[in-house]
Design a protein around this motif. Structure first.
Motif, PDB file in Angstrom:
ATOM      1  N   LYS A  75       9.232   1.689  -5.302  1.00  0.00           N
ATOM      2  CA  LYS A  75       9.340   1.385  -3.160  1.00  0.00           C
ATOM      3  C   LYS A  75      10.723   0.174  -2.853  1.00  0.00           C
ATOM      4  N   LYS A  76      11.126   0.031  -3.406  1.00  0.00           N
ATOM      5  CA  LYS A  76      12.620  -0.358  -3.083  1.00  0.00           C
ATOM      6  C   LYS A  76      13.333  -0.061  -2.936  1.00  0.00           C
TER       7      LYS A  76
ATOM      8  N   GLN B 132      -4.421  -6.384  -8.304  1.00  0.00           N
ATOM      9  CA  GLN B 132      -3.187  -6.227  -7.655  1.00  0.00           C
ATOM     10  C   GLN B 132      -2.686  -4.548  -7.139  1.00  0.00           C
ATOM     11  N   THR B 133      -3.095  -4.284  -7.317  1.00  0.00           N
ATOM     12  CA  THR B 133      -3.675  -2.624  -6.892  1.00  0.00           C
ATOM     13  C   THR B 133      -4.259  -1.959  -5.614  1.00  0.00           C
ATOM     14  N   THR B 134      -3.802  -1.216  -5.149  1.00  0.00           N
ATOM     15  CA  THR B 134      -4.641  -0.280  -4.733  1.00  0.00           C
ATOM     16  C   THR B 134      -4.955   1.143  -4.649  1.00  0.00           C
ATOM     17  N   ALA B 135      -6.005   1.675  -4.499  1.00  0.00           N
ATOM     18  CA  ALA B 135      -5.940   3.222  -5.241  1.00  0.00           C
ATOM     19  C   ALA B 135      -6.823   4.120  -3.954  1.00  0.00           C
TER      20      ALA B 135
ATOM     21  N   GLU C 229      12.131   0.311   3.902  1.00  0.00           N
ATOM     22  CA  GLU C 229      11.089  -0.039   5.277  1.00  0.00           C
ATOM     23  C   GLU C 229       9.944   0.924   4.901  1.00  0.00           C
ATOM     24  N   ALA C 230       9.838   3.213   4.738  1.00  0.00           N
ATOM     25  CA  ALA C 230       9.397   3.383   5.122  1.00  0.00           C
ATOM     26  C   ALA C 230       7.984   3.171   3.628  1.00  0.00           C
ATOM     27  N   ALA C 231       7.857   3.086   2.824  1.00  0.00           N
ATOM     28  CA  ALA C 231       7.528   2.456   1.813  1.00  0.00           C
ATOM     29  C   ALA C 231       6.341   1.721   2.342  1.00  0.00           C
ATOM     30  N   LEU C 232       6.393   1.241   3.422  1.00  0.00           N
ATOM     31  CA  LEU C 232       5.472   0.047   3.445  1.00  0.00           C
ATOM     32  C   LEU C 232       4.091   0.480   4.770  1.00  0.00           C
TER      33      LEU C 232
ATOM     34  N   ASP D 213       2.462  -3.501  -5.832  1.00  0.00           N
ATOM     35  CA  ASP D 213       3.253  -4.009  -4.916  1.00  0.00           C
ATOM     36  C   ASP D 213       4.919  -3.706  -5.068  1.00  0.00           C
ATOM     37  N   ASP D 214       4.795  -2.210  -6.016  1.00  0.00           N
ATOM     38  CA  ASP D 214       6.251  -2.568  -6.840  1.00  0.00           C
ATOM     39  C   ASP D 214       6.320  -0.971  -6.901  1.00  0.00           C
TER      40      ASP D 214
END
Length: 343
Positions: free
Chosen positions: A314-315, A189-192, A319-322, A248-249
């Protein structure tokens, strides 16, 4: 979504596998967006077993450490592009794993490059049983009857692409191409994100760990073969200087070099640059923000060079993190969930 099965037989001749990033031909060619279901051997190529005769070093063939699955040639990938790798699932292939100590290897002993007059630590192995259904790895002490349940937390120690300049680099080493970073953050569930250095990127992975503490202090995690599903996506341009990770976090950056403080500096500089770009703020404002929000776990302090990670929640970035890589992580997460629901 296109899919591919690329299996590695558990009894394959280790000499037929790949032990470098770069310097070898692709084993498969895929289109961007392909979901790949594959398997890996453990870092010992399956040679270290409970019923094996002799000490660990007598069982092992040191020519064949850290075998990689791949490389995969990604159509259309050109130097300077970004390869996004999303891990859909990572699960142990068998119900056991192994860790060990070798003389003059690990963070708490003299090594070949940190010479001391101390005697070598004793060579021995620890075998772990897995209860995958209950998400448990069982620790068993060698010198007593103590057993402890530990959380199963599968990850890949080696993940990366071919280096620049036509180089071939050992799968025992990390660098700006990825490689043997040994970060527990490289889980499902992570992206590299990796900078593409050669046509096709030539992505490989291996070195499955059922779990690992940050730093991999003794030099060896709970090593095991893996069944892994991942998606390879191509983003034109924007290749990062060093591998980046997104969950996600967290947003996460990496640096791999010696001494350890320089790996720390690389990871933090990359995070400052990333936060500055995402929030559209000055470098000094980003430096201040990262200083007050970041975590800096050690990935490994035992490889030929060390790897540090910098992570920012990210929180805290709103919204910039998205906006990271155009929302690639969120898109790949949805595609992974849709595929899992169809199985």
């Amino acid at each position: 979504m296109e899919t591919m099965n690329f299996e590695v037989a558990p009894d394959i001749d280790p000499a037929k596998l790949t032990y470098t990033f770069g310097g070898v031909e692709a084993q498969a060619q895929v289109k961007p967006g392909t979901l790949i279901s594959t398997s890996t051997l453990d870092c010992f190529a399956g040679r270290l077993t409970k019923d094996g005769a002799g000490t660990p070093s007598e069982q092992l063939d040191f020519r064949y450490l850290n075998p990689q699955t791949g490389p995969f040639y990604v159509e259309g990938a050109e130097p300077g592009d970004t390869l996004a790798v999303h891990f859909v699932s990572i699960q142990p292939r068998f119900d056991w794993g192994v860790s060990m100590m070798l003389p003059f290897f690990g963070a708490l002993t003299g090594t070949g490059t940190t010479a001391t007059l101390n005697a070598p630590l004793p060579e021995q192995a620890w075998f772990y049983d897995f209860d995958v259904e209950n998400n448990t790895v069982w620790y068993q002490a060698n010198d007593s009857d103590l057993t402890l349940p530990l959380p199963l937390d599968p990850m890949h120690g080696t993940v990366g692409v071919a280096p620049a300049g036509g180089e071939a680099r050992s799968a025992l080493a990390p660098g700006d191409w990825g490689g043997n970073m040994d970060s527990p953050e490289m889980r499902a569930q992570t992206t590299a994100y990796f900078r593409v250095n050669v046509p096709g990127a030539l992505f490989s992975l291996g070195d499955g760990h059922a779990r690992q503490g940050e730093g991999e202090v003794c030099g060896v995690a709970v090593e095991t073969a893996m069944n892994t599903v991942f998606i390879l996506e191509l983003i034109k341009g924007g290749g990062p200087a060093w591998p980046l990770i997104e969950s996600d976090d967290y947003l996460m950056t990496t640096g791999s070099v010696k001494p350890l403080e320089d790996a720390f500096r690389i990871a933090n500089v990359e995070m400052v640059n990333w936060v500055s770009e995402l929030l559209e703020i000055s470098l000094m404002d980003a430096y201040q923000l990262v200083s007050q929000t970041s975590l800096s776990p050690a990935a490994n302090v035992v490889d030929t060079v060390y790897t540090m990670v910098c992570k920012v929640p990210k929180k805290l970035l709103g919204e910039a993190a998205l906006k990271a890589f155009g929302g690639t992580h969120e898109s790949l997460r949805k595609r992974a969930q849709e595929w899992a629901a169809s199985q």
